[in-house]
Design a protein around this motif. Structure first.
Motif, PDB file in Angstrom:
ATOM      1  N   LYS A  75      11.543  37.858  25.219  1.00 18.20           N
ATOM      2  CA  LYS A  75      11.934  38.181  23.840  1.00 18.20           C
ATOM      3  C   LYS A  75      12.897  37.125  23.288  1.00 18.20           C
ATOM      4  O   LYS A  75      12.739  36.647  22.161  1.00 18.20           O
ATOM      5  N   GLU A  76      13.898  36.747  24.090  1.00 19.27           N
ATOM      6  CA  GLU A  76      14.865  35.731  23.652  1.00 19.27           C
ATOM      7  C   GLU A  76      14.208  34.370  23.457  1.00 19.27           C
ATOM      8  O   GLU A  76      14.538  33.636  22.520  1.00 19.27           O
ATOM      9  N   ASP A  78      11.082  33.795  22.581  1.00 15.53           N
ATOM     10  CA  ASP A  78      10.306  33.862  21.343  1.00 15.53           C
ATOM     11  C   ASP A  78      11.202  33.784  20.111  1.00 15.53           C
ATOM     12  O   ASP A  78      10.891  33.083  19.143  1.00 15.53           O
ATOM     13  N   GLU A  79      12.326  34.486  20.144  1.00 19.05           N
ATOM     14  CA  GLU A  79      13.278  34.436  19.028  1.00 19.05           C
ATOM     15  C   GLU A  79      13.870  33.027  18.876  1.00 19.05           C
ATOM     16  O   GLU A  79      14.014  32.524  17.770  1.00 19.05           O
ATOM     17  N   LYS A  82      11.424  30.671  17.235  1.00 13.97           N
ATOM     18  CA  LYS A  82      11.351  30.887  15.789  1.00 13.97           C
ATOM     19  C   LYS A  82      12.563  30.297  15.083  1.00 13.97           C
ATOM     20  O   LYS A  82      12.450  29.656  14.038  1.00 13.97           O
TER      21      LYS A  82
END
Length: 172
Positions: A75-76, A78-79, A82
């Motif tokens: 998750k981190e 991917d963030e 972005k």
């Protein structure tokens, strides 16, 4: 010397020119002696000094293992991709995968490469043993390239020193 970190305003009070100013300024400082409190507003740099020359570097991350933290790591990542618009490729492997094939993939990948080994948290009796076995195999048998940054996540903090002595860049 101190570095201003963030201005914070928790009310709607304005000055005589109807301008709203922050009530609080958080700073990073070596100690309290370098902080001087002023009653009037002072313009401060809004950027942190390290950001001026900060260079984003694309990289490939190879993750071996699976535990509770993996979903948060993904998750981190991917963030972060972005937010920074960086090209970060990550590859997920289980310890049951052939280590020779993983090393071949890592060594054939161009650019900056990082390897993250996650400890198996299921079996409390053999905490971090998969990390030790994999690190020794990588060093002795699998000829992993010297330019690969190896990072590990361990469960038992007593293993920190032993893991670090095996040439690991970072231990989490």
């Amino acid at each position: 010397e101190c570095i201003p970190i963030v201005n914070y305003d928790d009310d709607d009070i304005t000055d005589e020119n109807n301008i709203k100013h922050a009530d609080h300024l958080y700073v990073l400082s070596k100690d309290l002696s370098s902080i001087k409190i002023r009653n009037n507003h002072v313009n401060v740099r809004k950027d942190l000094p390290y950001k001026i020359n900060y260079k984003k570097r694309d990289f490939s991350l190879f993750i071996i293992g699976k535990n509770e933290s993996l979903k948060y790591i993904i998750k981190e990542l991917d963030e972060y991709k972005k937010l920074t618009k960086m090209n970060i490729e990550y590859y997920l492997y289980d310890y049951s995968n052939d280590l020779n094939e993983i090393v071949t993939k890592i060594n054939n990948t161009t650019g900056e490469k990082k390897l993250l080994l996650l400890s198996n948290e299921d079996d409390k009796d053999i905490q971090d043993s998969n990390i030790f076995i994999t690190l020794i195999s990588l060093k002795l048998n699998n000829k992993i390239s010297e330019d690969v940054e190896i990072n590990v996540e361990i469960i038992n903090p007593n293993n920190f020193k032993s893991i670090k002595n095996l040439g690991v860049a970072k231990v989490i």
